[in-house]
Design an enzyme around this catalytic site. Structure first.
Site, mmCIF file in Angstrom:
data_model
loop_
_atom_site.group_PDB
_atom_site.id
_atom_site.type_symbol
_atom_site.label_atom_id
_atom_site.label_comp_id
_atom_site.label_asym_id
_atom_site.label_seq_id
_atom_site.Cartn_x
_atom_site.Cartn_y
_atom_site.Cartn_z
ATOM 1 N N HIS A 1 -1.465 1.481 -4.304
ATOM 2 C CA HIS A 1 -1.809 2.895 -4.131
ATOM 3 C C HIS A 1 -0.926 3.833 -4.941
ATOM 4 C CE1 HIS A 1 -3.908 1.759 -0.068
ATOM 5 N NE2 HIS A 1 -4.567 1.368 -1.131
ATOM 6 N N ASP B 1 6.130 4.719 -1.566
ATOM 7 C CA ASP B 1 7.491 5.250 -1.446
ATOM 8 C C ASP B 1 8.522 4.553 -2.336
ATOM 9 O OD1 ASP B 1 8.000 2.791 -0.130
ATOM 10 O OD2 ASP B 1 7.651 3.668 1.840
ATOM 11 N N GLN C 1 0.850 -1.201 0.000
ATOM 12 C CA GLN C 1 0.000 0.000 0.000
ATOM 13 C C GLN C 1 0.880 1.243 0.000
ATOM 14 O OE1 GLN C 1 -3.303 -0.706 3.128
ATOM 15 N NE2 GLN C 1 -1.667 -2.126 3.615
ATOM 16 N N THR D 1 0.821 -2.878 8.492
ATOM 17 C CA THR D 1 -0.384 -2.186 8.015
ATOM 18 C C THR D 1 -1.409 -2.137 9.139
ATOM 19 O OG1 THR D 1 -2.229 -2.179 6.447
ATOM 20 C CG2 THR D 1 -1.204 -4.323 6.888
ATOM 21 N N SER D 2 -2.085 -0.987 9.279
ATOM 22 C CA SER D 2 -3.112 -0.864 10.313
ATOM 23 C C SER D 2 -4.379 -1.610 9.908
ATOM 24 C CB SER D 2 -3.427 0.611 10.574
ATOM 25 O OG SER D 2 -3.874 1.214 9.382
HETATM 26 P P1 NAD Z 1 -0.932 3.198 8.678
HETATM 27 O O1 NAD Z 1 -0.158 4.446 8.856
HETATM 28 O O2 NAD Z 1 -2.396 3.216 8.777
HETATM 29 O O3 NAD Z 1 -0.460 2.114 9.750
HETATM 30 C C1 NAD Z 1 0.885 1.814 9.973
HETATM 31 C C2 NAD Z 1 0.963 0.538 10.785
HETATM 32 O O4 NAD Z 1 2.327 0.192 10.913
HETATM 33 C C3 NAD Z 1 0.398 0.647 12.203
HETATM 34 O O5 NAD Z 1 -0.476 -0.428 12.455
HETATM 35 C C4 NAD Z 1 1.643 0.565 13.095
HETATM 36 O O6 NAD Z 1 1.404 -0.098 14.326
HETATM 37 C C5 NAD Z 1 2.583 -0.241 12.229
HETATM 38 N N1 NAD Z 1 3.996 -0.009 12.484
HETATM 39 C C6 NAD Z 1 4.610 1.137 12.938
HETATM 40 N N2 NAD Z 1 5.922 0.950 13.003
HETATM 41 C C7 NAD Z 1 6.170 -0.329 12.585
HETATM 42 C C8 NAD Z 1 7.357 -1.103 12.430
HETATM 43 N N3 NAD Z 1 8.555 -0.606 12.708
HETATM 44 N N4 NAD Z 1 7.228 -2.385 11.970
HETATM 45 C C9 NAD Z 1 6.011 -2.916 11.681
HETATM 46 N N5 NAD Z 1 4.868 -2.212 11.809
HETATM 47 C C10 NAD Z 1 4.942 -0.936 12.264
HETATM 48 O O7 NAD Z 1 -0.466 2.582 7.292
HETATM 49 P P2 NAD Z 1 -1.241 1.721 6.196
HETATM 50 O O8 NAD Z 1 -1.941 0.568 6.841
HETATM 51 O O9 NAD Z 1 -0.229 1.457 5.136
HETATM 52 O O10 NAD Z 1 -2.403 2.657 5.606
HETATM 53 C C11 NAD Z 1 -2.251 4.035 5.374
HETATM 54 C C12 NAD Z 1 -2.292 4.512 3.910
HETATM 55 O O11 NAD Z 1 -1.360 5.567 3.855
HETATM 56 C C13 NAD Z 1 -1.829 3.548 2.883
HETATM 57 O O12 NAD Z 1 -2.869 3.415 2.003
HETATM 58 C C14 NAD Z 1 -0.618 4.171 2.184
HETATM 59 O O13 NAD Z 1 -0.868 4.362 0.805
HETATM 60 C C15 NAD Z 1 -0.447 5.507 2.787
HETATM 61 N N6 NAD Z 1 0.924 5.816 3.338
HETATM 62 C C16 NAD Z 1 2.042 5.369 2.694
HETATM 63 C C17 NAD Z 1 3.298 5.640 3.249
HETATM 64 C C18 NAD Z 1 4.532 5.131 2.539
HETATM 65 O O14 NAD Z 1 4.510 4.944 1.335
HETATM 66 N N7 NAD Z 1 5.631 4.899 3.259
HETATM 67 C C19 NAD Z 1 3.417 6.358 4.436
HETATM 68 C C20 NAD Z 1 2.233 6.801 5.069
HETATM 69 C C21 NAD Z 1 1.002 6.496 4.506
#
Ligand code: NAD
Length: 248
Positions: A118, A103, A100, A190-191
């Site tokens: 995404h 990056d 999802q 993923t949350s």
């Molecule tokens: P989210 O932000 O909703 O959830 C992140 C999850 O990661 C949480 O459940 C948290 O507990 C967990 N987490 C935090 N640190 C961690 C670690 N070190 N190891 C394992 N897990 C860890 O993210 P999501 O579920 O991907 O959904 C949010 C949406 O936001 C996605 O659709 C995505 O497209 C977008 N997004 C993408 C990025 C990226 O590309 N890096 C960053 C932020 C949001």
């Protein structure tokens, strides 16, 4: 059995693995997840209020600037041990990687054929036609954002899927087919709040797959998982590889 060893054993025995990743796998690369507090300049904005078509209609410059800031963060980040471990695992067992994340860190780590549900923050598209706008054109047309070269009513916008928008149908079809075909599904960082991505482990389980989750926090999927590893991805994934070697 220790959960890391159990996961390693399951992956070793798997015929086909599906991995679903979210923002948490990139947290240790220094990229903020959406559920973390945003830092500095952008801390008064909620990502859920910026990553939407309504926000872009209301204030395209604000959304454009937020993405420019995030693009900068991503450009400075490097893939971490968890991204790299997934490259290694895919060399040992047939794996479909669905992310999802926008990056491109999986691709930069060397994962082939990533299904980016995404989109990518590195891409820019026309807000009306969704056609790609190339980087050379953008460099020559500053603006926050510039008008689209593809449509008179269009603006340049990030090539990502916003909350409330449909996923690219071909990417979703491939991800769902992989969910039906796998015998082990692993969700990392993923949350599990954003559908349809969050539905993939359930689809896999209904088709007989074993489901493991790696996340330091519980999610709505945790009670449905066959194994929940409450660790950071950058710790758990290299440990899984180390345990794999022990079995070899
Ligand atoms: P989210 O932000 O909703 O959830 C992140 C999850 O990661 C949480 O459940 C948290 O507990 C967990 N987490 C935090 N640190 C961690 C670690 N070190 N190891 C394992 N897990 C860890 O993210 P999501 O579920 O991907 O959904 C949010 C949406 O936001 C996605 O659709 C995505 O497209 C977008 N997004 C993408 C990025 C990226 O590309 N890096 C960053 C932020 C949001």
């Amino acid at each position: 059995m220790n959960p890391i060893r159990e996961l390693a054993a399951r992956l070793r025995q798997a015929r086909q693995v599906l991995v679903l990743t979210g923002a948490g796998i990139s947290a240790e690369s220094g990229i903020a997840t959406f559920r973390d507090a945003q830092s500095g300049l952008w801390s008064r904005f909620r990502p859920e209020d910026l990553a939407t078509p309504e926000a872009f209609r209301r204030d395209p410059a604000l959304v454009w600037r937020w993405y420019a800031w995030r693009r900068e963060q991503v450009a400075q980040a490097q893939p971490n041990a968890a991204h790299r471990a997934l490259v290694d695992i895919a060399q040992r067992v047939p794996t479909t990687l669905v992310t999802q994340n926008v990056d491109d860190l999986h691709q930069r780590a060397g994962s082939p054929d990533v299904i980016a549900l995404h989109g990518s923050i590195a891409r820019t598209i026309c807000s009306v036609t969704k056609l790609n706008i190339d980087a050379d054109w953008l460099a020559a047309h500053p603006g926050e954002p510039p008008r689209s070269p593809h449509h008179a009513d269009g603006l340049a916008r990030p090539g990502v899927v916003w909350f409330g928008e449909n996923l690219p149908p071909d990417a979703l079809d491939r991800a769902e087919a992989a969910a039906r075909a796998c015998d082990v599904v692993l969700a990392i960082g993923t949350s599990a709040l954003v559908y349809p991505a969050a539905g993939l482990p359930g689809t896999a389980q209904r088709n007989g797959a074993w489901f493991a989750e790696i996340n330091p926090q519980a999610t709505p999927l945790t009670p449905t998982a066959d194994l929940a590893v409450a660790q950071a991805a950058g710790t758990a994934m290299p440990a899984v590889l180390a345990a794999w070697e022990e079995y070899a």
